[in-house]
Design an enzyme around this catalytic site. Sequence first.
Site, PDB file in Angstrom:
ATOM      1  CB  SER A 173      43.229  44.062  36.386  1.00  0.00           C
ATOM      2  OG  SER A 173      42.578  43.743  37.593  1.00  0.00           O
ATOM      3  CB  THR A 174      39.207  41.526  35.582  1.00  0.00           C
ATOM      4  OG1 THR A 174      39.193  42.185  36.836  1.00  0.00           O
ATOM      5  CG2 THR A 174      38.175  40.413  35.559  1.00  0.00           C
ATOM      6  CG  HIS A 199      45.660  44.488  39.380  1.00  0.00           C
ATOM      7  ND1 HIS A 199      44.697  45.362  38.952  1.00  0.00           N
ATOM      8  CD2 HIS A 199      46.806  45.218  39.476  1.00  0.00           C
ATOM      9  CE1 HIS A 199      45.228  46.562  38.798  1.00  0.00           C
ATOM     10  NE2 HIS A 199      46.505  46.504  39.104  1.00  0.00           N
ATOM     11  CG  MET A 293      38.488  45.807  38.025  1.00  0.00           C
ATOM     12  SD  MET A 293      37.304  45.272  39.283  1.00  0.00           S
ATOM     13  CE  MET A 293      38.372  45.115  40.709  1.00  0.00           C
ATOM     14  CG  ASP A 296      46.894  50.202  38.398  1.00  0.00           C
ATOM     15  OD1 ASP A 296      47.569  51.238  38.448  1.00  0.00           O
ATOM     16  OD2 ASP A 296      47.326  49.092  38.745  1.00  0.00           O
TER      17      ASP A 296
END
Length: 362
Positions: A173-174, A199, A293, A296
């Site tokens: 993600s991030t 993401h 973050m 998940d």
Amino acid sequence: MAPPRIVKVLIVDDSAMVRKVLTMGLSSDRFIQVVGAASNPDTAWQMIQALRPDVITLDVEMPEMDGITFLRSFLPKARIPTVMISAHTRDGAQTSMDAMEAGAVDIIPKPALGAGLASGLPAMMADICARVRAAADAHVVLGRTRPAAPQRPAAPVISRGPGGGEILALGSSTGGVQALGTILPMFPHDCPPIVIVQHMPEAFTGPFAARLDGTCTVHVREAQDGELVEAGTALIAPGGKRHMELDRAGRGYRIRLVEGPAVCFSRPSVDVLFNSVARLAGANAVGAILTGMGRDGAAGLLAIRNAGGRTLSQDQDSSVVYGMPMAAWENGASEAALPLDDIPARMLHLLGTRTSRPEIRA
């Protein structure tokens, strides 16, 4: 336990309406303080020096100086986590990729200022607030030089292993745009297939995959529903609307893009992909959770490990945001936490030792 700190945010956008919408939305979060809003880079730089914000939201496209040029100018002098605000267009997505490579930590779609804004704004701003808070804890990594375009072999890639059952799975993600841009070029052209959930907003994963395809010896593309999963190929789940799963196709696999509610506030979700990998590939799978973050992927990675597959996570020092990897470590899903650059070689090595006893963590 100490309460979350207040995150000071500077908004940089040439649109007065966008500045207003973001200021109102971010200010609705009790842990966010909007300390200023600038309409141009000159004013923004003055505010950066005077206000010392924790996070900057930056418009990708501004008339006087585009956001990428401004990002590249201030980031070496003030390593402030920066979240790019980008339009839902192909040009906006391409520019956003440049921003991520330059050191931005996340991309947020620009709020649509047309009909329906009021009804959709609360959910949109809740997501933006969460990502801005996460960005405050991000480690800013200045842009790396993009590798030269790869020379792929002319001969077709042949799937390894009986039935082509081996598979590699990645979730991020991030900070994942930079992380995937770093490690995917390390995989050889004939490696087992790679499936990825990163993401990202809708319409951004296609340009992202195309950008990676130009730097890797494996073929990288945005996944399509029903396509076969082949060796020498990395498939990235389309952002925004559907989850990505593996489905059986003879002795191999195919992609299924399926409807469903968000899982761990995400769609596509790493957990959904990893759970399908665990069901179908079992001991033939190696999964890894990268920077990001939230949680998940932690439950899905544990499912892969419980099914006999091998599992890794990115370590804290090399993660932009140590959320998803930490969750995978704390729930026992990850066998080992490694620096980012070490993950590709270890994943390939573990495929060769997938029936051996799992490593004992320190």
